[in-house]
Design a protein around this motif. Sequence first.
Motif, PDB file in Angstrom:
ATOM      1  N   GLN A   1       0.601 -22.490  -2.527  1.00  0.00           N
ATOM      2  CA  GLN A   1      -0.432 -22.306  -1.518  1.00  0.00           C
ATOM      3  C   GLN A   1      -0.436 -20.903  -0.937  1.00  0.00           C
ATOM      4  O   GLN A   1      -1.401 -20.515  -0.285  1.00  0.00           O
ATOM      5  N   ILE A   2       0.642 -20.174  -1.154  1.00  0.00           N
ATOM      6  CA  ILE A   2       0.765 -18.840  -0.547  1.00  0.00           C
ATOM      7  C   ILE A   2       1.029 -17.809  -1.636  1.00  0.00           C
ATOM      8  O   ILE A   2       2.047 -17.874  -2.330  1.00  0.00           O
ATOM      9  N   VAL A   3       0.115 -16.881  -1.777  1.00  0.00           N
ATOM     10  CA  VAL A   3       0.287 -15.780  -2.722  1.00  0.00           C
ATOM     11  C   VAL A   3       0.816 -14.578  -1.945  1.00  0.00           C
ATOM     12  O   VAL A   3       0.207 -14.147  -0.958  1.00  0.00           O
ATOM     13  N   ASN A   4       1.964 -14.059  -2.371  1.00  0.00           N
ATOM     14  CA  ASN A   4       2.564 -12.929  -1.676  1.00  0.00           C
ATOM     15  C   ASN A   4       2.500 -11.684  -2.547  1.00  0.00           C
ATOM     16  O   ASN A   4       2.632 -11.760  -3.773  1.00  0.00           O
ATOM     17  N   PHE A   5       2.324 -10.548  -1.913  1.00  0.00           N
ATOM     18  CA  PHE A   5       2.178  -9.282  -2.616  1.00  0.00           C
ATOM     19  C   PHE A   5       3.265  -8.313  -2.170  1.00  0.00           C
ATOM     20  O   PHE A   5       3.964  -8.564  -1.181  1.00  0.00           O
ATOM     21  N   PRO A   6       3.452  -7.201  -2.883  1.00  0.00           N
ATOM     22  CA  PRO A   6       4.464  -6.220  -2.480  1.00  0.00           C
ATOM     23  C   PRO A   6       4.147  -5.624  -1.115  1.00  0.00           C
ATOM     24  O   PRO A   6       3.012  -5.705  -0.629  1.00  0.00           O
ATOM     25  N   PRO A   7       5.136  -5.006  -0.470  1.00  0.00           N
ATOM     26  CA  PRO A   7       4.882  -4.359   0.816  1.00  0.00           C
ATOM     27  C   PRO A   7       3.767  -3.322   0.712  1.00  0.00           C
ATOM     28  O   PRO A   7       3.594  -2.675  -0.329  1.00  0.00           O
ATOM     29  N   VAL A   8       3.037  -3.158   1.780  1.00  0.00           N
ATOM     30  CA  VAL A   8       1.961  -2.164   1.812  1.00  0.00           C
ATOM     31  C   VAL A   8       2.574  -0.772   1.713  1.00  0.00           C
ATOM     32  O   VAL A   8       3.535  -0.439   2.410  1.00  0.00           O
ATOM     33  N   GLY A   9       2.019   0.042   0.836  1.00  0.00           N
ATOM     34  CA  GLY A   9       2.498   1.406   0.668  1.00  0.00           C
ATOM     35  C   GLY A   9       3.555   1.580  -0.399  1.00  0.00           C
ATOM     36  O   GLY A   9       3.973   2.710  -0.678  1.00  0.00           O
ATOM     37  N   MET A  10       3.994   0.488  -1.017  1.00  0.00           N
ATOM     38  CA  MET A  10       5.045   0.592  -2.035  1.00  0.00           C
ATOM     39  C   MET A  10       4.479   0.850  -3.422  1.00  0.00           C
ATOM     40  O   MET A  10       4.983   1.714  -4.158  1.00  0.00           O
ATOM     41  N   LEU A  11       3.447   0.097  -3.829  1.00  0.00           N
ATOM     42  CA  LEU A  11       2.900   0.201  -5.174  1.00  0.00           C
ATOM     43  C   LEU A  11       1.412   0.549  -5.124  1.00  0.00           C
ATOM     44  O   LEU A  11       0.673  -0.015  -4.305  1.00  0.00           O
TER      45      LEU A  11
END
Length: 314
Positions: A207-217
Amino acid sequence: MPSTASLFFCRLDRVKDKNKIPDFEQELKNLEEVLSNIQPTPDKIPRLDGVDIHGLQMPLRGTLGGDHILFVDFNRRYDLDTRIEDAKERGLEDIVHKLRLIRHRAGVLVADVVGHRPTDAVIAAMLHQSFLLGTYYELDMFGEITTRLFEHINTRFVRSTSVNKYFSLIYGEISEQGRFRFISAAHPPPQVFSREYGRFMTISPEQIVNFPPVGMLPSDDDPERHYPSLVGYKRRYTISEINLLSPGDLLLLHTDGLSDHADGEFFPRVVEGCLADTCDESAQDICAALQGELLRHGSPADDVSFVVIKRVAE
């Protein structure tokens, strides 16, 4: 060899230069005053039928830190009437429809910059201003905040900050019906507390899609990507959704300062008990109780921020 006179004047110049050294204590105070204007205050907390919202920030060092909370009350922050009329005149019925829908939603952003020094608050301030600036364009162009705003924010931070200044982020919008739609970038997942069962409900990882930290990739679909990435690329943001099903249910958003408090002994057990005892109170009172309970379990070792969203009886 320099003369005695030249040595004297050289030393005098050094004394004068010392007077030019800035008062760092005063500069820090000035920084605090500037950044205090972007801190959440009671008047900025959204008012929404059927939903009660409140949040607290507890910086580790004084008044500044790397955590940040930003509330978006669409009805009070933006002139939706003028935007709707303008969209009508241009025949943009889709935008008119979406602008009408956001009257019944409120936005909440919680971010956590790596580090908890006062200067890390500058990164949070950059996020604050870039988000609000982008929101003007989003509402004018689309009638709502879209994932493209966060694609642009990620791209901007990838290009303007070093890799050790990335941050986690969750931004979501709660509707009057208790539906929470959000994007999460390496942030602790939102927790749903059931008043009926007196505990946190299990949320499927699907139910939860997580992404890399902002500013990393860098973003994989950045049309201006002209450089290689040694660590890969971020896929396009997608939206997750969860629901507060019944009156009295709570949604807890927080930074890892809360979940890691007291070496992980505080969350979720103590937090769950605190919410069970206070879930019939206002969101503000629940936040105050949670803050008091946290302090009773020791001094925080990190910035701590949390937001309580409560579904109330219609």
